[in-house]
Design an enzyme around this catalytic site. Structure first.
Site, PDB file in Angstrom:
ATOM      1  N   ASP A  78      30.427  64.773  83.117  1.00 44.25           N
ATOM      2  CA  ASP A  78      30.357  65.433  81.822  1.00 44.25           C
ATOM      3  C   ASP A  78      28.920  65.445  81.300  1.00 44.25           C
ATOM      4  O   ASP A  78      28.077  64.667  81.751  1.00 44.25           O
ATOM      5  CB  ASP A  78      31.320  64.810  80.803  1.00 44.25           C
ATOM      6  CG  ASP A  78      31.339  63.300  80.880  1.00 44.25           C
ATOM      7  OD1 ASP A  78      32.414  62.724  80.702  1.00 44.25           O
ATOM      8  OD2 ASP A  78      30.269  62.694  81.108  1.00 44.25           O
TER       9      ASP A  78
ATOM     10  N   ASP B  74      26.591  65.226  78.014  1.00 42.95           N
ATOM     11  CA  ASP B  74      26.514  64.869  76.596  1.00 42.95           C
ATOM     12  C   ASP B  74      25.173  65.321  76.030  1.00 42.95           C
ATOM     13  O   ASP B  74      24.147  65.281  76.699  1.00 42.95           O
ATOM     14  CB  ASP B  74      26.643  63.356  76.426  1.00 42.95           C
ATOM     15  CG  ASP B  74      27.997  62.844  76.892  1.00 42.95           C
ATOM     16  OD1 ASP B  74      28.966  63.646  76.902  1.00 42.95           O
ATOM     17  OD2 ASP B  74      28.101  61.657  77.247  1.00 42.95           O
TER      18      ASP B  74
ATOM     19  N   ASP C 184      22.781  51.146  76.535  1.00 45.37           N
ATOM     20  CA  ASP C 184      22.869  49.905  77.306  1.00 45.37           C
ATOM     21  C   ASP C 184      21.755  49.749  78.340  1.00 45.37           C
ATOM     22  O   ASP C 184      20.891  48.886  78.217  1.00 45.37           O
ATOM     23  CB  ASP C 184      24.269  49.718  77.922  1.00 45.37           C
ATOM     24  CG  ASP C 184      24.811  50.951  78.621  1.00 45.37           C
ATOM     25  OD1 ASP C 184      24.073  51.946  78.764  1.00 45.37           O
ATOM     26  OD2 ASP C 184      25.984  50.916  79.053  1.00 45.37           O
TER      27      ASP C 184
HETATM   28  P1  ATP Z   1      29.895  57.566  83.606  1.00 43.17           P
HETATM   29  O1  ATP Z   1      30.291  58.668  82.681  1.00 43.17           O
HETATM   30  O2  ATP Z   1      29.322  57.977  84.894  1.00 43.17           O
HETATM   31  O3  ATP Z   1      30.944  56.550  83.754  1.00 43.17           O
HETATM   32  P2  ATP Z   1      28.050  57.011  81.503  1.00 43.17           P
HETATM   33  O4  ATP Z   1      26.790  56.212  81.464  1.00 43.17           O
HETATM   34  O5  ATP Z   1      27.941  58.453  81.206  1.00 43.17           O
HETATM   35  O6  ATP Z   1      28.703  56.766  82.918  1.00 43.17           O
HETATM   36  P3  ATP Z   1      29.765  56.825  79.253  1.00 43.17           P
HETATM   37  O7  ATP Z   1      30.807  55.814  78.946  1.00 43.17           O
HETATM   38  O8  ATP Z   1      30.148  58.242  79.429  1.00 43.17           O
HETATM   39  O9  ATP Z   1      29.051  56.301  80.569  1.00 43.17           O
HETATM   40  O10 ATP Z   1      28.667  56.673  78.131  1.00 43.17           O
HETATM   41  C1  ATP Z   1      27.703  57.647  77.834  1.00 43.17           C
HETATM   42  C2  ATP Z   1      26.417  56.978  77.360  1.00 43.17           C
HETATM   43  O11 ATP Z   1      26.653  56.200  76.203  1.00 43.17           O
HETATM   44  C3  ATP Z   1      25.827  56.007  78.367  1.00 43.17           C
HETATM   45  O12 ATP Z   1      25.028  56.663  79.316  1.00 43.17           O
HETATM   46  C4  ATP Z   1      25.017  55.098  77.473  1.00 43.17           C
HETATM   47  O13 ATP Z   1      23.799  55.696  77.124  1.00 43.17           O
HETATM   48  C5  ATP Z   1      25.875  55.007  76.232  1.00 43.17           C
HETATM   49  N1  ATP Z   1      26.809  53.855  76.295  1.00 43.17           N
HETATM   50  C6  ATP Z   1      28.050  53.845  76.821  1.00 43.17           C
HETATM   51  N2  ATP Z   1      28.608  52.645  76.708  1.00 43.17           N
HETATM   52  C7  ATP Z   1      27.729  51.853  76.104  1.00 43.17           C
HETATM   53  C8  ATP Z   1      27.726  50.481  75.690  1.00 43.17           C
HETATM   54  N3  ATP Z   1      28.765  49.686  75.918  1.00 43.17           N
HETATM   55  N4  ATP Z   1      26.622  50.021  75.055  1.00 43.17           N
HETATM   56  C9  ATP Z   1      25.565  50.832  74.818  1.00 43.17           C
HETATM   57  N5  ATP Z   1      25.503  52.109  75.185  1.00 43.17           N
HETATM   58  C10 ATP Z   1      26.559  52.629  75.813  1.00 43.17           C
HETATM   59 MG    MG Z   2      29.634  59.837  80.896  1.00 44.03          MG
END
Ligand code: ATP
Ligand code: MG
Length: 457
Positions: free
Chosen positions: A76, A78, A154
């Site tokens: 996805d 964002d 994170d």
């Molecule tokens: P994926 O979608 O591949 O699982 P992602 O990094 O995109 O990994 P998401 O859960 O979609 O994970 O989160 C989007 C963004 O939000 C992350 O890239 C990060 O910048 C932020 N984020 C997500 N979870 C946390 C957290 N627990 N603490 C701080 N920032 C977070």
């Molecule tokens: Mg994601």
């Protein structure tokens, strides 16, 4: 260091302060990175351009930028902006605002949703429980600068911003260099960041497994020490994380990571204990094999189910509980049912496994003992059970822990291919064999009878 790295641990010790953000911006121009617009969802590009045309900052952010930089295909896209959710809504007819505490704009294009978030100061981890724990109601919707937004994320690899205005990547935390070095590094003081949100420990392992990254030693070091903080995380959130860990095509690597960093006992206490006491390692081999075949299914775009996954992950716990109950004198069927209930119930205190998955999971377990029966009625009942196929696949997996299932596997593999009549006659044949074999091997008995007859003649 060509890019320099301002995000030294000492430099970011006070990231919770929104007043001073000790980060330096590094701009990686278009000709120094590999992100191309042709790899970005056209809908995400539409959103970015529209925001930009309206005079707002517009960036692709988070996992998508990271995945594109390593040549992956993001699931996805964002967007982050300095426009408020209301301003975003005014720009897009197909936009709805969601979340009360953490307002976000969703721009909807058929089945694709582009999430547009306004830069925020301070952290919201999306856990939904932070507010209650710390009573910090007001902080979540405090909008901030792009720097504030970067440092509340994170890992450095998740805090990169692709700017639509000049196609550059903006890096406030040293994330670009970390991605190039294939390294997971927490922004700020690792221990503090894990304490704020223990699920980050799982995210470290999951993203390292998914991306093939190493976890930077200072980011890895506190994990085994703090693993038990995971018991404070919301069980519903842990359920979602577990699905991502094991059903996204890198389940085996995730498992090895959890094992390596001492996170298994925090997630699956009873299974971890059972694995530890299983000296032959047979249960572990079966688990690994199961995760490997799940990964292969994901790679082939075949469906995978949470019920099967949990049947696999909790199988060591189930076996252990079953043995204990049988030792206490319970008959097999009763012991199985109780073990299944007990393991499920205990696991629920950590991970909120919904009933629509826990019931089929238990059925997969309970069907296992039926596979040794060749009784006609039972065989037909087993075959028509809605969970037969999953339970049979599970039996095949058990073969990797013990060779004793070969005969059952062969029988049920054949049984599935036969029509009712064929199956009836092979069961008849089996039964005849069994009756004859009862006591003495068939040929000997026949011969004896014949001899007997002959001698009496
Ligand atoms: P994926 O979608 O591949 O699982 P992602 O990094 O995109 O990994 P998401 O859960 O979609 O994970 O989160 C989007 C963004 O939000 C992350 O890239 C990060 O910048 C932020 N984020 C997500 N979870 C946390 C957290 N627990 N603490 C701080 N920032 C977070
Ligand atoms: Mg994601």
């Amino acid at each position: 260091m060509p890019l320099g790295n301002p995000a030294t641990p000492t430099g970011i010790a006070n990231i919770n302060s929104t007043v001073t953000t000790p980060f330096t911006l590094h701009v990686i121009p278009r000709d120094q990175h590999t992100i191309s617009r042709k790899d970005i969802s056209p809908n995400a590009l539409r959103v970015l351009y529209r925001l930009r045309e309206a005079g707002f900052g517009a960036y692709l952010v988070g996992g998508a930028v990271r995945d594109l930089l390593v040549g992956g295909r993001p699931k996805d896209f964002d967007v982050a902006t300095d426009a408020t959710p209301e301003q975003v809504k005014q720009l897009f007819r197909n936009c709805r605002l969601i979340g009360r505490r953490f307002r976000l704009a969703h721009v909807v294009f058929g089945r694709e949703i582009i999430e547009v978030a306004t830069f925020r100061a301070n952290s919201d981890d999306g856990s939904g429980d932070r507010e209650v724990e710390n009573g910090m109601l007001v902080r979540d919707n405090v909008y901030g600068s792009i720097e504030d937004d970067a440092v509340r994320r994170d890992f450095t690899c998740n805090a990169l911003y692709y700017a639509i205005e000049d196609f550059s990547v903006r890096d406030y935390t040293g994330g670009f260099e970390d991605v190039m070095a294939r390294r997971m590094r927490l922004i700020g003081d690792p221990e503090q960041r894990y304490r704020e949100d223990p699920v980050r420990m799982l995210r470290a392992v999951r993203l390292a497994a998914k991306l093939g990254f190493d976890i930077d030693p200072p980011t890895a070091e506190p994990i085994p020490r703090l693993a038990n903080l995971l018991s404070e995380a919301a069980p519903a959130r842990l359920f979602e994380e577990v699905l991502k860990l094991f059903l996204s095509g890198h389940g085996e690597a995730s498992f090895l990571g959890l094992e390596r960093y001492g996170l298994l006992p925090a997630l699956f206490p009873e299974s971890a204990a059972a694995l530890k006491s299983n000296r032959s390692g047979a249960l572990r081999s079966m688990l690994i094999e199961g995760l490997r075949s799940t990964d292969a299914r994901v790679a082939n775009e075949e469906p995978v189910s949470p019920s099967f996954l949990f049947a696999l992950l909790l199988w060591p716990a189930f076996c252990r509980s079953l043995i204990t109950l049988q030792r206490q004198g319970l008959a097999l069927e009763e012991a199985q049912r109780r073990a299944a209930d007990r393991v499920t119930l205990h696991q629920l205190s950590t991970i909120a496994l919904p009933r629509r998955f826990s019931l089929p999971m238990q059925e997969i377990w309970l069907l296992q003992s039926r596979f040794s029966s060749r009784q006609r009625k039972r065989v037909f009942r087993t075959l028509s059970h809605p969970r037969f196929r999953a339970a049979f696949d599970f039996l095949v997996l058990r073969q990797s822990a013990s060779a004793e299932h070969a005969e059952d596997i062969a029988f049920w593999r054949e049984a599935q291919l036969q029509n009712g009549q064929e199956l009836e006659s092979s069961l008849d044949a089996l039964q005849a064999d069994e009756q004859e074999e009862d006591g003495a091997p068939r040929r000997r008995r026949r011969r004896r009878r014949r001899t007997g007859t002959a001698s009496s003649e």
